[in-house]
Design an enzyme around this catalytic site. Structure first.
Site, PDB file in Angstrom:
ATOM      1  N   ARG A   1       0.855  -1.198   0.000  1.00  0.00           N
ATOM      2  CA  ARG A   1       0.000   0.000   0.000  1.00  0.00           C
ATOM      3  C   ARG A   1       0.892   1.250   0.000  1.00  0.00           C
ATOM      4  O   ARG A   1       1.175   1.792  -1.049  1.00  0.00           O
ATOM      5  CB  ARG A   1      -0.957  -0.045   1.205  1.00  0.00           C
ATOM      6  CG  ARG A   1      -2.159   0.878   1.057  1.00  0.00           C
ATOM      7  CD  ARG A   1      -1.872   2.314   1.446  1.00  0.00           C
ATOM      8  NE  ARG A   1      -1.401   2.434   2.825  1.00  0.00           N
ATOM      9  CZ  ARG A   1      -0.834   3.549   3.290  1.00  0.00           C
ATOM     10  NH1 ARG A   1      -0.663   4.605   2.527  1.00  0.00           N
ATOM     11  NH2 ARG A   1      -0.401   3.601   4.538  1.00  0.00           N
ATOM     12  N   ASP A   2       1.402   1.626   1.142  1.00  0.00           N
ATOM     13  CA  ASP A   2       2.239   2.828   1.240  1.00  0.00           C
ATOM     14  C   ASP A   2       3.422   2.727   0.271  1.00  0.00           C
ATOM     15  O   ASP A   2       3.774   3.682  -0.426  1.00  0.00           O
ATOM     16  CB  ASP A   2       2.749   2.936   2.682  1.00  0.00           C
ATOM     17  CG  ASP A   2       3.209   4.318   3.067  1.00  0.00           C
ATOM     18  OD1 ASP A   2       3.691   5.033   2.187  1.00  0.00           O
ATOM     19  OD2 ASP A   2       3.099   4.676   4.253  1.00  0.00           O
TER      20      ASP A   2
ATOM     21  N   HIS B   1       4.220   4.307  12.834  1.00  0.00           N
ATOM     22  CA  HIS B   1       4.476   4.238  11.389  1.00  0.00           C
ATOM     23  C   HIS B   1       5.485   5.345  11.066  1.00  0.00           C
ATOM     24  O   HIS B   1       5.134   6.524  11.100  1.00  0.00           O
ATOM     25  CB  HIS B   1       3.130   4.459  10.692  1.00  0.00           C
ATOM     26  CG  HIS B   1       3.156   4.575   9.215  1.00  0.00           C
ATOM     27  ND1 HIS B   1       2.565   3.645   8.386  1.00  0.00           N
ATOM     28  CD2 HIS B   1       3.653   5.531   8.375  1.00  0.00           C
ATOM     29  CE1 HIS B   1       2.690   4.000   7.119  1.00  0.00           C
ATOM     30  NE2 HIS B   1       3.354   5.152   7.084  1.00  0.00           N
TER      31      HIS B   1
ATOM     32  N   HIS C   1       8.442   7.087   8.583  1.00  0.00           N
ATOM     33  CA  HIS C   1       9.175   7.199   7.318  1.00  0.00           C
ATOM     34  C   HIS C   1      10.619   7.577   7.665  1.00  0.00           C
ATOM     35  O   HIS C   1      10.866   8.294   8.626  1.00  0.00           O
ATOM     36  CB  HIS C   1       8.513   8.241   6.410  1.00  0.00           C
ATOM     37  CG  HIS C   1       7.276   7.681   5.770  1.00  0.00           C
ATOM     38  ND1 HIS C   1       7.265   7.175   4.493  1.00  0.00           N
ATOM     39  CD2 HIS C   1       6.033   7.476   6.268  1.00  0.00           C
ATOM     40  CE1 HIS C   1       6.061   6.704   4.218  1.00  0.00           C
ATOM     41  NE2 HIS C   1       5.285   6.875   5.283  1.00  0.00           N
TER      42      HIS C   1
ATOM     43  N   CYS D   1       3.842   9.376   0.861  1.00  0.00           N
ATOM     44  CA  CYS D   1       2.510   9.913   0.560  1.00  0.00           C
ATOM     45  C   CYS D   1       2.579  10.792  -0.683  1.00  0.00           C
ATOM     46  O   CYS D   1       3.368  11.742  -0.727  1.00  0.00           O
ATOM     47  CB  CYS D   1       2.007  10.734   1.758  1.00  0.00           C
ATOM     48  SG  CYS D   1       0.447  11.535   1.402  1.00  0.00           S
TER      49      CYS D   1
ATOM     50  N   ASN E   1       9.264   4.348   3.869  1.00  0.00           N
ATOM     51  CA  ASN E   1       9.098   3.876   5.251  1.00  0.00           C
ATOM     52  C   ASN E   1      10.412   3.247   5.720  1.00  0.00           C
ATOM     53  O   ASN E   1      11.284   2.935   4.915  1.00  0.00           O
ATOM     54  CB  ASN E   1       8.033   2.780   5.307  1.00  0.00           C
ATOM     55  CG  ASN E   1       6.645   3.313   5.030  1.00  0.00           C
ATOM     56  OD1 ASN E   1       6.310   3.647   3.916  1.00  0.00           O
ATOM     57  ND2 ASN E   1       5.839   3.402   6.066  1.00  0.00           N
TER      58      ASN E   1
HETATM   59  N1  COA Z   1     -12.890   5.345  -3.667  1.00  0.00           N
HETATM   60  C1  COA Z   1     -13.183   5.581  -4.966  1.00  0.00           C
HETATM   61  N2  COA Z   1     -13.907   6.632  -5.384  1.00  0.00           N
HETATM   62  C2  COA Z   1     -14.361   7.476  -4.438  1.00  0.00           C
HETATM   63  C3  COA Z   1     -14.094   7.281  -3.077  1.00  0.00           C
HETATM   64  C4  COA Z   1     -13.331   6.171  -2.697  1.00  0.00           C
HETATM   65  N3  COA Z   1     -13.021   5.906  -1.434  1.00  0.00           N
HETATM   66  N4  COA Z   1     -14.671   8.286  -2.384  1.00  0.00           N
HETATM   67  C5  COA Z   1     -15.276   9.080  -3.272  1.00  0.00           C
HETATM   68  N5  COA Z   1     -15.097   8.601  -4.514  1.00  0.00           N
HETATM   69  C6  COA Z   1     -15.594   9.156  -5.789  1.00  0.00           C
HETATM   70  C7  COA Z   1     -17.062   9.548  -5.747  1.00  0.00           C
HETATM   71  O1  COA Z   1     -17.868   8.444  -6.035  1.00  0.00           O
HETATM   72  C8  COA Z   1     -17.118  10.581  -6.818  1.00  0.00           C
HETATM   73  O2  COA Z   1     -17.055   9.933  -8.073  1.00  0.00           O
HETATM   74  P1  COA Z   1     -17.697  10.563  -9.387  1.00  0.00           P
HETATM   75  O3  COA Z   1     -16.959  11.801  -9.650  1.00  0.00           O
HETATM   76  O4  COA Z   1     -17.483   9.491 -10.406  1.00  0.00           O
HETATM   77  O5  COA Z   1     -19.139  10.774  -9.007  1.00  0.00           O
HETATM   78  C9  COA Z   1     -15.790  11.319  -6.647  1.00  0.00           C
HETATM   79  O6  COA Z   1     -14.912  10.397  -5.996  1.00  0.00           O
HETATM   80  C10 COA Z   1     -15.909  12.570  -5.801  1.00  0.00           C
HETATM   81  O7  COA Z   1     -16.481  12.215  -4.553  1.00  0.00           O
HETATM   82  P2  COA Z   1     -16.135  13.035  -3.222  1.00  0.00           P
HETATM   83  O8  COA Z   1     -16.813  12.373  -2.062  1.00  0.00           O
HETATM   84  O9  COA Z   1     -16.434  14.497  -3.480  1.00  0.00           O
HETATM   85  O10 COA Z   1     -14.595  12.770  -3.077  1.00  0.00           O
HETATM   86  P3  COA Z   1     -13.409  13.800  -3.145  1.00  0.00           P
HETATM   87  O11 COA Z   1     -13.259  14.369  -4.515  1.00  0.00           O
HETATM   88  O12 COA Z   1     -13.560  14.738  -2.023  1.00  0.00           O
HETATM   89  O13 COA Z   1     -12.137  12.846  -2.917  1.00  0.00           O
HETATM   90  C11 COA Z   1     -11.053  11.003  -1.849  1.00  0.00           C
HETATM   91  C12 COA Z   1     -11.984  12.193  -1.677  1.00  0.00           C
HETATM   92  C13 COA Z   1     -10.625  10.582  -0.464  1.00  0.00           C
HETATM   93  C14 COA Z   1     -11.797   9.895  -2.534  1.00  0.00           C
HETATM   94  C15 COA Z   1      -9.831  11.388  -2.709  1.00  0.00           C
HETATM   95  O14 COA Z   1      -9.304  12.582  -2.219  1.00  0.00           O
HETATM   96  C16 COA Z   1      -8.770  10.335  -2.729  1.00  0.00           C
HETATM   97  O15 COA Z   1      -8.931   9.254  -3.251  1.00  0.00           O
HETATM   98  N6  COA Z   1      -7.566  10.639  -2.176  1.00  0.00           N
HETATM   99  C17 COA Z   1      -6.448   9.725  -2.146  1.00  0.00           C
HETATM  100  C18 COA Z   1      -5.983   9.562  -0.721  1.00  0.00           C
HETATM  101  C19 COA Z   1      -4.813   8.616  -0.619  1.00  0.00           C
HETATM  102  O16 COA Z   1      -4.855   7.497  -1.079  1.00  0.00           O
HETATM  103  N7  COA Z   1      -3.714   9.092   0.001  1.00  0.00           N
HETATM  104  C20 COA Z   1      -2.562   8.278   0.217  1.00  0.00           C
HETATM  105  C21 COA Z   1      -2.732   7.326   1.377  1.00  0.00           C
HETATM  106  S1  COA Z   1      -2.706   8.108   2.941  1.00  0.00           S
HETATM  107 ZN    ZN Z   2       3.233   6.285   5.291  1.00  0.00          ZN
END
Ligand code: COA
Ligand code: ZN
Length: 310
Positions: free
Chosen positions: A15-16, A207, A209, A240, A249
């Site tokens: 994952r990370d 956790h 890094h 990240c 990490n």
């Molecule tokens: N997985 C997949 N799609 C998701 C989702 C999830 N967990 N949560 C929301 N969505 C989709 C919604 O269905 C919507 O889709 P559409 O545009 O096709 O209708 C779209 O994302 C927007 O939804 P919203 O609730 O407004 O989400 P957002 O734009 O605020 O994004 C996250 C929120 C969390 C989904 C997004 O910021 C993200 O994936 N970030 C990545 C975080 C990450 O992995 N960081 C590293 C690890 S710590």
């Molecule tokens: Zn991390």
């Protein structure tokens, strides 16, 4: 020196570790690495996340990976989720242990999951209710707990208040994450000592890094404060995508090597781990930051490092 007999290692390479890699690994490649880690007796693995594939394409096949690993369902296979939608999707794929992530600092939380910390705490309530109804374990990871790349120092009072709120609802494991390697051993020791004293019933996990080379010393400081559970990533991969300057990490093999040399057991077969790390290097096609992968393990009984080199 205050030591423990055993610690639990949670490998987060899949994952990370893969989040910052240019190469997207197939389900087959991830499956193979996961099985190698399971066979090396790594007791818990975080193997992916249910986030938007537009933001983190490396994790787009997480659901398929869980399906492929269904015969290992009794293992602790964890998926990271940022919101209720992610939790629902994970459970649809049969995931039975979730790790809900948010940041102690608003700025990083907005960059990472587009919510303030307060909004994420409200989401936690929803996700906890959802998991409790389905008998799904819910862990919580608090990113930027030891410093934020945008805001700098996070007041200890803020961390403690967030943790008090989380613990009210009895989560499984609470992880404090040092997202960009800002923690130092004294800071880790003091915070974890206080938290362990205040919440003796709660399992805390750390956790780190290794961005600034303090990862292993921070693990040691955590152990001195009574923590017995750590995230590490095979090969020292990780970072990240939403934090400037993020790097890997602490490497799992470096941590296991240090712990075993100190007489602390992890249950992990270090030789198998090193072989798997060499395979990971091959798949990714670049050097990894792991020290033990480069130098070979040092065995006190047979001090010939080159013998173990891969
Ligand atoms: N997985 C997949 N799609 C998701 C989702 C999830 N967990 N949560 C929301 N969505 C989709 C919604 O269905 C919507 O889709 P559409 O545009 O096709 O209708 C779209 O994302 C927007 O939804 P919203 O609730 O407004 O989400 P957002 O734009 O605020 O994004 C996250 C929120 C969390 C989904 C997004 O910021 C993200 O994936 N970030 C990545 C975080 C990450 O992995 N960081 C590293 C690890 S710590
Ligand atoms: Zn991390």
């Amino acid at each position: 020196m205050e030591l423990v007999e055993k610690v639990v290692i949670n490998d987060v390479m899949l994952r990370d570790g893969l989040q910052l890699e240019n190469k997207l690994l197939s389900v087959d490649e991830k499956y193979d690495l996961a099985v190698n880690l399971i066979e090396a007796k790594v007791p818990t693995l975080e193997i992916g996340s249910f986030v938007h594939p537009k933001f983190v394409p490396q994790m787009a096949n997480t659901g398929e990976l869980f399906k492929r690993l269904d015969k290992y369902v009794s293992m602790n296979l964890v998926a990271l989720v940022p919101n209720l939608k992610g939790a629902r999707r994970a459970v649809e794929y049969g995931v039975s242990q979730l790790n809900f992530v948010f940041s102690a600092s608003d700025t990083h939380n907005l960059e990472n999951v587009r919510q303030t910390t307060e909004e994420s705490l409200k989401n936690y309530e929803l996700i906890k209710g959802f998991c409790d109804e389905r008998n799904v374990k819910l862990d919580v990871s608090i990113a930027t707990s030891f410093g934020c790349p945008f805001e700098g120092e996070i007041p200890t009072g803020r961390i403690k208040a967030i943790i008090n709120k989380i613990i009210e609802r009895k989560p499984n494991i609470v992880t404090l994450a040092d997202t960009t390697g800002m923690a130092n051993p004294k800071q880790v020791y003091l915070l974890m000592k206080t938290l362990n004293e205040k919440h003796p019933e709660q399992r805390f996990n750390l956790h780190f890094h290794n961005t600034r080379g303090m990862g292993l010393t921070n693990i040691l400081a955590g152990i001195q404060a009574g923590v017995q559970s750590f995230d590490t990533a095979l090969g020292g991969l990780g970072g990240c995508p939403f934090a400037p300057g993020a790097t890997g990490n602490v490497s799992t093999e470096d941590a296991v090597h240090m712990l075993h040399n100190m007489g602390i057991s992890t249950g992990i077969n270090l030789d198998d781990l090193i072989v798997t790390s060499a395979k990971l290097r091959e798949i990714l096609g670049h050097e990894l930051s792991s020290s033990v992968l480069k130098a070979g393990k040092y065995d006190r009984k047979y001090p010939v490092p080159s013998k173990n080199k891969h």
